[in-house]
Design an enzyme around this catalytic site. Structure first.
Site, PDB file in Angstrom:
ATOM      1  N   SER A  12       0.830  -1.215   0.000  1.00 34.23           N
ATOM      2  CA  SER A  12       0.000   0.000   0.000  1.00 34.23           C
ATOM      3  C   SER A  12       0.867   1.269   0.000  1.00 34.23           C
ATOM      4  O   SER A  12       1.549   1.533  -0.991  1.00 34.23           O
ATOM      5  CB  SER A  12      -0.962  -0.070   1.186  1.00 34.23           C
ATOM      6  OG  SER A  12      -1.970   0.887   1.076  1.00 34.23           O
ATOM      7  N   ASP A  49      -4.606   8.455  -0.445  1.00 30.41           N
ATOM      8  CA  ASP A  49      -4.659   8.891   0.952  1.00 30.41           C
ATOM      9  C   ASP A  49      -4.990  10.361   1.101  1.00 30.41           C
ATOM     10  O   ASP A  49      -4.856  11.151   0.176  1.00 30.41           O
ATOM     11  CB  ASP A  49      -3.336   8.573   1.640  1.00 30.41           C
ATOM     12  CG  ASP A  49      -3.119   7.071   1.741  1.00 30.41           C
ATOM     13  OD1 ASP A  49      -4.112   6.322   1.668  1.00 30.41           O
ATOM     14  OD2 ASP A  49      -1.963   6.648   1.883  1.00 30.41           O
ATOM     15  N   HIS A  59      -4.664  -0.514  -4.050  1.00 35.60           N
ATOM     16  CA  HIS A  59      -6.102  -0.662  -3.728  1.00 35.60           C
ATOM     17  C   HIS A  59      -6.952  -0.169  -4.912  1.00 35.60           C
ATOM     18  O   HIS A  59      -8.015   0.423  -4.707  1.00 35.60           O
ATOM     19  CB  HIS A  59      -6.492   0.135  -2.480  1.00 35.60           C
ATOM     20  CG  HIS A  59      -5.748  -0.224  -1.235  1.00 35.60           C
ATOM     21  ND1 HIS A  59      -6.015  -1.351  -0.504  1.00 35.60           N
ATOM     22  CD2 HIS A  59      -4.725   0.398  -0.589  1.00 35.60           C
ATOM     23  CE1 HIS A  59      -5.190  -1.391   0.550  1.00 35.60           C
ATOM     24  NE2 HIS A  59      -4.405  -0.351   0.512  1.00 35.60           N
TER      25      HIS A  59
END
Lengths: 233, 233
Positions: free
Chosen positions: A122, A137, A159
């Site tokens: 990630s 993010d 993701h």
């Protein structure tokens, strides 16, 4: 020979932390006496110690020792002396801010370029790209730069999520956001779905795991890249 | 008297651009000869001219004239002379970068603090908060600062989205991201769902529209704020 794994996620839905990556971890870190863990992304505000303990517990099941980078008096020296590295997920802004402020980004890049094994999940994978500008993010802190290590000649979107059908929501889709990025920079973006990872062995870069990735290049239609295929543009 | 509307979205699902906000636009800009439109967020990479034309077409149906800020030789002077402002959505990083680089953020804040009407949608609402650090947008450019106008004493999360049940996806929920922000800053965040807006009239701040907002304060359980309620902490 460069020896890198950049995974979309640490954890699959309904699974435990890192468990689907254990075979990869065993192979990548085979013979490494101690893996240095970089906990700065701190998911959910977890402490550096807690995060390191969580990782160490899983790595122990693969017979691997782990030590948190935050426990060294001189982290740059620790990276230069380190044998292998894992950067965990969390918030990419937080991670990148700390690496730049401590002047560790280039130190880490240099050691990985030399051939020391590197695993990212990630946020830890985002910093393997050219810059962090395709992260999902929130900008919860202000880093001095968005530049990252550039272990691969493209950016990642971990993701990666396909548009959700029938969702009556007007926020931008992931694809729209990536396209807006490409209005600003002519840089390929690999939309890395949960379950897959990028494997770098020297000059060879392949997609591994269980699901195809989605490739975005400026001015071209997006396309699917299958597991096992080389990532070359 | 401060006279501000900060809306979650410009467009409701299945509806046309700005149409649900037309009654609000009529009231907010009543008697304003020309509204200055700030097109810098450029959704999907649309040009400043195209974006302004799109807005002007809708405002014309409410009998209002619009001119794009990008068409003035001296945008700071244009803001100082302007009678009312609308900042459209798109990418918040792009918007904030341009406002700071042209030194317009404080000029705009000052005119709005004086009482000139201001409408924001999405990214244009984010800049009404204390900073842009709870945006959902991708960091496609690097702004010189994340500070915004602080027209309200809290941050906004436009397009606020509740967790989607049964989604087998491990990316963070919006709530998790907002909580990670609050690990860094003790600042209230209003999760503004599509369909609602924040109305500021002088010192009074209320929630208007059709759906409740979700309020996040550090160290407290999140709660729902109903339409018509005052936003006071």
């Amino acid at each position: 020979m460069k020896n890198v794994v950049l995974a979309s996620t640490s954890t699959l839905h309904g699974d435990t932390y890192l468990s689907y990556l254990l075979p990869v971890i065993r192979e990548l870190f085979a013979g490494i006496p101690e893996v240095i863990f970089i906990p700065y992304a701190r998911p959910g505000g977890i402490s550096h110690d807690e995060y390191t303990e969580k990782v160490a517990a899983v790595f122990a099941t693969a017979g691997l020792q782990v030590r948190g980078l935050h426990t060294f008096d001189d982290p740059a020296e620790a990276i230069r002396n380190g044998a292998g590295f894992f950067t965990g997920g969390g918030n990419t802004f937080l991670l990148v801010k700390q690496l730049h402020e401590q002047e560790l980004m280039d130190v880490l890049r240099w050691e990985v370029e030399k051939g020391k094994p590197y695993l990212g999940t990630s946020a830890g994978s985002n910093i393997g790209g050219v810059n962090m500008q395709t992260t999902n993010d929130m900008p919860i802190v202000y880093p001095p730069s968005f530049q990252t290590m550039g272990l691969v000649p493209f950016n990642l979107n971990p993701h990666y999520l396909d548009p959700i059908p029938d969702l009556p929501h007007m926020g931008e889709t992931r694809e729209t956001r990536i396209r807006e990025f490409q209005e600003q920079q002519d840089l390929t973006v690999v939309g890395l779905r949960e379950g897959s990872w990028i494997r770098v062995k020297g000059a060879k870069i392949t997609l591994e795991g269980t699901v195809p990735a989605r490739i975005f290049q400026r001015g071209k239609a997006a396309y699917e890249l299958e597991v096992g295929e080389e990532i070359i543009f």
